[in-house]
Design a protein around this motif. Structure first.
Motif, PDB file in Angstrom:
ATOM      1  N   LEU A 219       0.930   3.453  -8.778  1.00  0.00           N
ATOM      2  CA  LEU A 219       1.069   4.461  -7.698  1.00  0.00           C
ATOM      3  C   LEU A 219       0.073   4.440  -6.776  1.00  0.00           C
ATOM      4  O   LEU A 219       0.047   4.202  -5.435  1.00  0.00           O
ATOM      5  CB  LEU A 219       1.193   5.897  -8.044  1.00  0.00           C
ATOM      6  N   SER A 220      -1.412   4.260  -7.185  1.00  0.00           N
ATOM      7  CA  SER A 220      -2.394   4.208  -6.286  1.00  0.00           C
ATOM      8  C   SER A 220      -2.579   2.834  -5.818  1.00  0.00           C
ATOM      9  O   SER A 220      -2.791   2.609  -4.442  1.00  0.00           O
ATOM     10  CB  SER A 220      -3.705   4.591  -6.991  1.00  0.00           C
ATOM     11  N   THR A 221      -2.278   1.793  -6.633  1.00  0.00           N
ATOM     12  CA  THR A 221      -2.855   0.349  -6.076  1.00  0.00           C
ATOM     13  C   THR A 221      -1.777  -0.038  -5.258  1.00  0.00           C
ATOM     14  O   THR A 221      -2.150  -0.732  -4.111  1.00  0.00           O
ATOM     15  CB  THR A 221      -2.828  -0.530  -7.486  1.00  0.00           C
ATOM     16  N   ILE A 222      -0.544   0.023  -5.622  1.00  0.00           N
ATOM     17  CA  ILE A 222       0.409  -0.438  -4.638  1.00  0.00           C
ATOM     18  C   ILE A 222       0.645   0.354  -3.388  1.00  0.00           C
ATOM     19  O   ILE A 222       0.762  -0.229  -2.153  1.00  0.00           O
ATOM     20  CB  ILE A 222       1.896  -0.575  -5.148  1.00  0.00           C
ATOM     21  N   THR A 223       0.213   1.526  -3.374  1.00  0.00           N
ATOM     22  CA  THR A 223       0.203   2.352  -2.115  1.00  0.00           C
ATOM     23  C   THR A 223      -0.926   1.936  -1.260  1.00  0.00           C
ATOM     24  O   THR A 223      -0.886   1.802   0.187  1.00  0.00           O
ATOM     25  CB  THR A 223      -0.134   4.108  -2.478  1.00  0.00           C
ATOM     26  N   MET A 224      -2.118   1.660  -1.950  1.00  0.00           N
ATOM     27  CA  MET A 224      -3.215   1.201  -1.109  1.00  0.00           C
ATOM     28  C   MET A 224      -3.042  -0.344  -0.479  1.00  0.00           C
ATOM     29  O   MET A 224      -3.411  -0.573   0.611  1.00  0.00           O
ATOM     30  CB  MET A 224      -4.404   0.950  -1.981  1.00  0.00           C
ATOM     31  N   ILE A 225      -2.114  -0.955  -1.166  1.00  0.00           N
ATOM     32  CA  ILE A 225      -1.679  -2.131  -0.487  1.00  0.00           C
ATOM     33  C   ILE A 225      -0.644  -1.976   0.582  1.00  0.00           C
ATOM     34  O   ILE A 225      -0.997  -2.641   1.784  1.00  0.00           O
ATOM     35  CB  ILE A 225      -0.979  -3.154  -1.629  1.00  0.00           C
ATOM     36  N   ARG A 226       0.073  -1.055   0.558  1.00  0.00           N
ATOM     37  CA  ARG A 226       1.016  -0.499   1.496  1.00  0.00           C
ATOM     38  C   ARG A 226       0.226  -0.257   2.904  1.00  0.00           C
ATOM     39  O   ARG A 226       0.496  -0.488   4.051  1.00  0.00           O
ATOM     40  CB  ARG A 226       2.009   0.381   1.297  1.00  0.00           C
ATOM     41  N   LEU A 227      -1.084   0.386   2.482  1.00  0.00           N
ATOM     42  CA  LEU A 227      -1.776   1.152   3.623  1.00  0.00           C
ATOM     43  C   LEU A 227      -2.883   0.195   4.168  1.00  0.00           C
ATOM     44  O   LEU A 227      -3.635   0.183   4.809  1.00  0.00           O
ATOM     45  CB  LEU A 227      -2.408   2.303   3.132  1.00  0.00           C
ATOM     46  N   GLY A 228      -2.805  -1.097   3.728  1.00  0.00           N
ATOM     47  CA  GLY A 228      -3.629  -2.229   4.276  1.00  0.00           C
ATOM     48  C   GLY A 228      -5.006  -2.389   3.601  1.00  0.00           C
ATOM     49  O   GLY A 228      -6.127  -2.612   4.316  1.00  0.00           O
ATOM     50  N   LYS A 229      -5.340  -1.737   2.617  1.00  0.00           N
ATOM     51  CA  LYS A 229      -6.446  -1.729   1.990  1.00  0.00           C
ATOM     52  C   LYS A 229      -6.834  -2.923   1.054  1.00  0.00           C
ATOM     53  O   LYS A 229      -8.154  -3.074   0.614  1.00  0.00           O
ATOM     54  CB  LYS A 229      -6.517  -0.506   0.926  1.00  0.00           C
ATOM     55  N   THR A 230      -5.962  -3.951   1.214  1.00  0.00           N
ATOM     56  CA  THR A 230      -6.230  -5.326   0.733  1.00  0.00           C
ATOM     57  C   THR A 230      -5.854  -6.213   1.687  1.00  0.00           C
ATOM     58  O   THR A 230      -4.918  -5.892   2.568  1.00  0.00           O
ATOM     59  CB  THR A 230      -5.212  -5.540  -0.628  1.00  0.00           C
ATOM     60  N   TYR A 231      -6.273  -7.528   1.387  1.00  0.00           N
ATOM     61  CA  TYR A 231      -5.707  -8.884   2.011  1.00  0.00           C
ATOM     62  C   TYR A 231      -5.479  -9.787   1.171  1.00  0.00           C
ATOM     63  O   TYR A 231      -6.367 -10.232   0.510  1.00  0.00           O
ATOM     64  CB  TYR A 231      -7.044  -9.251   2.832  1.00  0.00           C
ATOM     65  N   GLY A 232      -3.937  -9.940   1.010  1.00  0.00           N
ATOM     66  CA  GLY A 232      -3.769 -10.746  -0.208  1.00  0.00           C
ATOM     67  C   GLY A 232      -3.770 -10.002  -1.273  1.00  0.00           C
ATOM     68  O   GLY A 232      -3.530  -8.685  -1.560  1.00  0.00           O
ATOM     69  N   ASN A 233      -4.748 -10.400  -2.629  1.00  0.00           N
ATOM     70  CA  ASN A 233      -5.063  -9.793  -3.490  1.00  0.00           C
ATOM     71  C   ASN A 233      -6.431  -9.730  -3.570  1.00  0.00           C
ATOM     72  O   ASN A 233      -6.833  -9.321  -4.755  1.00  0.00           O
ATOM     73  CB  ASN A 233      -4.555 -10.538  -4.953  1.00  0.00           C
ATOM     74  N   LEU A 234      -6.966  -9.559  -2.548  1.00  0.00           N
ATOM     75  CA  LEU A 234      -8.391  -8.968  -2.457  1.00  0.00           C
ATOM     76  C   LEU A 234      -8.930  -8.068  -1.913  1.00  0.00           C
ATOM     77  O   LEU A 234      -8.197  -7.197  -1.220  1.00  0.00           O
ATOM     78  CB  LEU A 234      -9.118 -10.374  -1.283  1.00  0.00           C
ATOM     79  N   MET A 235      -9.565  -7.238  -2.765  1.00  0.00           N
ATOM     80  CA  MET A 235     -10.103  -5.784  -2.215  1.00  0.00           C
ATOM     81  C   MET A 235     -11.118  -5.722  -1.108  1.00  0.00           C
ATOM     82  O   MET A 235     -12.237  -5.533  -1.167  1.00  0.00           O
ATOM     83  CB  MET A 235     -10.787  -5.273  -3.492  1.00  0.00           C
ATOM     84  N   VAL A 236     -10.525  -5.877   0.237  1.00  0.00           N
ATOM     85  CA  VAL A 236     -11.248  -5.976   1.186  1.00  0.00           C
ATOM     86  C   VAL A 236     -11.852  -4.597   1.636  1.00  0.00           C
ATOM     87  O   VAL A 236     -12.774  -4.715   2.609  1.00  0.00           O
ATOM     88  CB  VAL A 236     -10.553  -6.580   2.281  1.00  0.00           C
TER      89      VAL A 236
END
Length: 311
Positions: A219-236
């Motif tokens: 829930l948290s990780t994929i939501t943050m991916i959808r919100l642009g909190k990552t670049y690829g699989n990097l925690m940018v």
């Protein structure tokens, strides 16, 4: 109602739950060698991921709905009692250092308050009113999401949180580990991960707790991916708050750009240590203020900002 009728009724209710079922084949487990018990536990845990896999469509639908609301300023709020509540607080507490979210953006509520993280608070899980009070204290709004968490799916605190949130127009998710749960029925998005009876009868900190942790991670990780909190699989959006995270920041910039150490240090200095901005400075060959502007215009999505910058 006689003093004994309510406990007897609750006992009968618990006996119907898969998570509370007694397994006679394990009645002699305490007499087994330690390695045999460890192998039994490991075998039990092996099936948890499969149980989660069977509910991926429901989980994905909930994530898309959560991300849509959070993109418009909503918050993600977990509510549970005991182990379920602690898992929610844990997931919420890990979002700021991982994704640089504001601490108020993902919140964990546990029945009985912070004290309940380390000790049992008598009767807290049995109160729907307490859940309503806790949500009201947060100023719950329609753009928010409330995820009620309960292994049994019958915990009043979790159900009360979902019912109150839904009445106020917030998005609701009910995460339980029994089929046909009251919690899932009360929520707009019901997610029931049925892992079966526990190794120790009724000890839902085991398989049920593991299943809940896996789903909360999603829930948290994929939501943050959808919100642009990552670049690829990097925690940018990682927050460099200690030496380890500062080293990780440099490594993330290096992986994303292939730049030299000197270029990376220069970009991080120019952007005040912001990883996402530093990557944009290097890849788009812009200055720090321009990188900040491009990211603001793209809603924080690095990939979109790069497209804008390089045409």
């Amino acid at each position: 109602m006689s003093p004994m009728s309510e406990p007897r009724g609750l006992r009968a209710e618990l006996e119907q739950l898969t998570t509370e079922a007694f397994r006679p084949e394990l009645a002699e487990i305490d007499r087994l060698p330690t390695l045999d018990i460890a192998q039994l536990m490991n075998g039990e845990d092996a099936g948890v991921a499969d149980a989660v896999a069977r509910r991926l469509p429901e989980i994905a639908a909930a994530i898309d709905a959560i991300a849509d609301r959070m993109a418009r300023g909503g918050r993600l709020i977990y509510a549970g009692a005991g182990t379920a509540g602690r898992l929610g607080v844990l997931d919420a507490s890990e979002c700021p250092p991982t994704f640089n979210t504001d601490p108020s953006q993902v919140v964990g509520l546990i029945a009985g308050g912070p004290e309940a993280m380390v000790t049992s608070v008598e009767g807290a899980e049995d109160s729907k009113e307490l859940a309503r009070d806790d949500l009201d204290a947060l100023g719950l709004a329609p753009l928010d999401t409330v995820v009620g968490i309960s292994a049994s799916g019958r915990t009043p605190y979790a159900i009360g949180a979902v019912e109150h949130a839904r009445a106020l127009g917030a998005l609701t998710v009910g995460l339980a580990c029994n089929d046909g749960s009251a919690l899932a029925a009360a929520a707009e998005h019901g997610v029931e991960i049925v892992v079966g009876p526990e190794l120790l009868t009724g000890s839902t900190r085991l398989k049920a707790g593991t299943a809940q942790k896996l789903v909360l991670n999603m829930l948290s990780t994929i939501t943050m991916i959808r919100l642009g909190k990552t670049y690829g699989n990097l925690m940018v959006d990682v927050r460099a708050s200690n030496d380890k995270l500062r080293a990780r920041s440099r490594r993330i910039v290096a992986l994303a750009t292939g730049a030299t150490d000197e270029e990376i240090e220069r970009a991080l200095t120019e952007t005040g240590g912001e990883v996402k901005n530093a990557i944009l400075v290097i890849l788009a060959r812009v200055d720090g203020p321009t990188a900040a502007r491009l990211l603001a215009e793209s809603g924080g999505h690095l990939r979109a900002a790069l497209v804008t910058a390089v045409g």
